[in-house]
Write a protein that holds these residues in place. Structure first.
Motif, mmCIF file in Angstrom:
data_model
loop_
_atom_site.group_PDB
_atom_site.id
_atom_site.type_symbol
_atom_site.label_atom_id
_atom_site.label_comp_id
_atom_site.label_asym_id
_atom_site.label_seq_id
_atom_site.Cartn_x
_atom_site.Cartn_y
_atom_site.Cartn_z
ATOM 1 N N LEU A 9 -6.103 8.357 -1.463
ATOM 2 C CA LEU A 9 -6.021 8.565 0.140
ATOM 3 C C LEU A 9 -6.637 7.921 1.029
ATOM 4 O O LEU A 9 -6.407 7.256 2.107
ATOM 5 C CB LEU A 9 -5.487 9.841 0.240
ATOM 6 N N LYS A 10 -7.828 8.066 0.722
ATOM 7 C CA LYS A 10 -9.080 7.584 1.649
ATOM 8 C C LYS A 10 -8.999 6.296 1.698
ATOM 9 O O LYS A 10 -8.936 5.521 2.964
ATOM 10 C CB LYS A 10 -10.343 7.830 1.180
ATOM 11 N N THR A 11 -8.729 5.462 0.694
ATOM 12 C CA THR A 11 -8.484 4.109 0.620
ATOM 13 C C THR A 11 -7.293 3.578 1.394
ATOM 14 O O THR A 11 -7.194 2.643 2.119
ATOM 15 C CB THR A 11 -8.908 3.376 -0.773
ATOM 16 N N LYS A 12 -6.217 4.209 1.149
ATOM 17 C CA LYS A 12 -4.988 3.786 1.725
ATOM 18 C C LYS A 12 -4.897 3.978 3.145
ATOM 19 O O LYS A 12 -4.380 3.159 3.890
ATOM 20 C CB LYS A 12 -4.064 4.791 1.050
ATOM 21 N N GLN B 56 -5.865 7.041 13.777
ATOM 22 C CA GLN B 56 -5.708 8.338 12.963
ATOM 23 C C GLN B 56 -6.112 7.745 11.530
ATOM 24 O O GLN B 56 -6.529 8.765 10.588
ATOM 25 C CB GLN B 56 -4.429 8.587 12.863
ATOM 26 N N ASP B 57 -6.113 6.665 11.004
ATOM 27 C CA ASP B 57 -6.465 6.270 9.692
ATOM 28 C C ASP B 57 -7.883 5.913 9.497
ATOM 29 O O ASP B 57 -8.281 6.037 8.277
ATOM 30 C CB ASP B 57 -5.350 4.952 9.048
ATOM 31 N N LEU B 58 -8.520 5.203 10.486
ATOM 32 C CA LEU B 58 -9.783 4.563 10.281
ATOM 33 C C LEU B 58 -10.919 5.713 10.479
ATOM 34 O O LEU B 58 -10.925 6.502 11.499
ATOM 35 C CB LEU B 58 -9.791 3.400 11.317
ATOM 36 N N ALA B 59 -12.126 5.637 9.699
ATOM 37 C CA ALA B 59 -13.063 6.296 10.069
ATOM 38 C C ALA B 59 -14.047 5.702 11.013
ATOM 39 O O ALA B 59 -13.933 4.511 11.508
ATOM 40 C CB ALA B 59 -13.859 6.474 8.664
ATOM 41 N N ILE C 217 0.824 -1.273 0.130
ATOM 42 C CA ILE C 217 0.038 -0.038 -0.076
ATOM 43 C C ILE C 217 0.886 1.148 0.135
ATOM 44 O O ILE C 217 0.695 2.143 -0.785
ATOM 45 C CB ILE C 217 -0.847 -0.149 1.406
ATOM 46 N N ALA C 218 1.795 1.228 0.663
ATOM 47 C CA ALA C 218 2.749 2.373 0.733
ATOM 48 C C ALA C 218 3.433 2.751 -0.511
ATOM 49 O O ALA C 218 3.782 3.805 -0.613
ATOM 50 C CB ALA C 218 3.807 2.279 1.866
#
Length: 488
Positions: free
Chosen positions: A155-158, A218-221, A147-148
């Motif tokens: 960006l949202k999916t990443k 920080q990444d997850l909604a 992914i990186a």
């Protein structure tokens, strides 16, 4: 005292994970998956794909759809692979290691868990726990690297996929250190470092888990990325983080994380106890769905035998049966009965559907649920001296199970001492989380109750039995690995 070990090496060579290289075509690159890889015998700790596989990885993570398939493919393995650390084994094997379950069949490798005399070459120890654990960790690491490196993922999916991988990796490491103590902390797919990695200390791994979950938050909604609760969201990361903070004695942080989940308004305690483990349960924070025809959950297959004349392999222990208070409906809802030759047998029945069930009901495997968050918040409050507040949370769980007038202690100031309240925490966790993710075994260990509880019912019990042995095969492969105390 050293254990007497009886070696039963049924395989030639050593055991490890082999990650095979796959050529991916355009139509199947997201489904065939670099991730869906078998566990086989070989002579290396981790047989990492050769550099040429970078081409396949680039194809696999070229866009949102393919990358999402790669990550969600890990969940398919966790649910559908024969019993392993991410599904039925963590419940069944720690259940017989503790005082929850009795195993009545004759599989020698499994019986060693019940007698707490696990040999260092026990095939179940490596096949159900160690090998699949590091397989999932490798897959998470490979996904994070893919992914990186990708330039085609939004960006949202990443962010979402990176958060999911960190949750998976953290969950597996959490259980590895519960089972084995210090273990190798593998964070990359680098062959040269992985094959000689020493055991990292448990505090070091806890720190890694915490940092991973903070990044995942920080990444997850807050919302789930797809229909249902079949992939981690923000509150999944917080649910696991609250547990980790509890286990590391960071009471205030454990309370905060659990409170965030409880106050999120996304979840509610399921009033019908028989619906908690169904698809769409309001109580579920994260579930995994099976994709094999006729299969709902591995625990349903493991515990519920559809043959009316067959005695279940795993039976509820007398100690657990006696732990229920009179008229507790959880006993009826979560313990199944089968009468054979006029004798009643009791077995785990949280998941009720065996293989090839014709029932229209649908069960998903519950990874985290709201009730645990109340129990975590309760204990965290009590540990901080906020005893009455903690008791209120216990009474919420009891109220759900037994009616709102069912309380442990009067809801008033100075209703219980801190020690009294903690004893009720242990009792309530034992019943609410029975035969679920090894919670009883883990609680006996962290409350330092193993010897007092298990020695009277397990003649061969030793204090060193609180940790499983590092598989001998892995020590032979990696000379930097050491064995746990009490094992040859």
């Amino acid at each position: 005292m050293q254990k007497s070990i009886h070696y039963r090496n049924k395989r030639k060579g050593t055991f490890c994970l082999r990650f095979k290289s796959h050529r991916l075509n355009k139509s199947a690159s997201g489904v065939i998956l670099l991730m869906l890889l078998p566990i086989v015998a070989c002579n290396k700790f981790v047989d990492v794909p050769s550099p040429v596989n970078k081409i396949a990885a680039q194809e696999l993570f070229k866009d949102d759809a393919n990358a999402t398939s790669a990550v969600t493919g890990i969940y398919g393995q966790m649910a559908n692979l024969v019993q392993n650390i991410a599904n039925g084994s963590i419940t069944s094997l720690t259940g017989i290691t503790s005082d929850e379950l009795n195993y009545i069949n004759n599989a020698a490798a499994i019986k060693e868990f019940q007698t707490n005399s696990i040999s260092t070459n026990n095939s179940t120890n490596v096949g159900d726990f160690w090998a699949p654990a590091y397989k999932y960790i490798y897959q998470a690491n490979a996904s994070l690297e893919g992914i990186a490196a990708s330039t085609g993922i939004s960006l949202k999916t990443k962010n979402q996929l990176e958060g999911e991988c960190r949750v998976v990796r953290s969950l597996i490491y959490f259980y590895l250190i519960q089972l084995y103590g210090d273990v190798p902390l593998i964070t990359t797919t680098n062959f040269n470092t992985n094959t000689v990695q020493r055991r990292n200390s448990t505090p070091e791994i806890y720190d890694f888990i915490i940092n991973d979950l903070i990044e995942a938050k920080q990444d997850l909604a807050e919302t789930y990325p797809t229909t249902g609760r079949l992939r981690p969201n923000l509150y999944t990361a917080e649910a696991l983080l609250s547990r980790v903070y509890l286990y590391t004695g960071q009471w205030g942080k454990a309370e905060t994380e659990a409170n965030n989940v409880i106050k999120s308004a996304q979840y509610s305690l399921q009033t019908d106890l028989t619906k908690i483990f169904l698809s769409g349960s309001n109580e579920a924070i994260w579930q995994i769905a099976a994709s094999i025809d006729g299969l709902n959950t591995r625990e349903g297959v493991l515990f519920v035998n559809s043959n009316a004349n067959a005695i279940p392999n795993y039976l509820i222990s007398d100690a657990l049966m006696n732990g229920f208070e009179a008229n507790d409906p959880r006993k009826t809802a979560w313990i199944g009965t089968k009468t054979i030759s006029n004798k009643i047998y009791y077995f785990p029945y949280k998941y009720k559907l065996p293989m090839s069930s014709t029932s229209t009901a649908k069960e998903n495997y519950v990874m985290f649920r709201l009730a645990e968050q109340y129990l975590i918040r309760s204990e965290a409050k009590i540990r901080q001296g906020k005893t009455d507040e903690g008791v209120k949370d216990l009474n919420i769980i009891r109220g759900r199970a037994r009616g709102n007038n069912s309380t442990i202690l009067p809801d008033q100031p100075m209703g219980a001492t801190q020690q009294q309240a903690l004893s009720y925490v242990i009792k309530e966790r034992r019943i609410e989380l029975m035969t679920e993710w090894g919670n009883r075994w883990l609680d006996l260990k962290r409350f330092h109750l193993c010897t007092a509880t298990l020695q009277p019912i397990k003649p061969g019990w030793q204090d060193t039995d609180t940790l499983f042995p590092i598989p001998l095969q892995q020590i032979l492969i990696n000379k930097n690995l050491t064995q746990n105390s009490g094992y040859n």
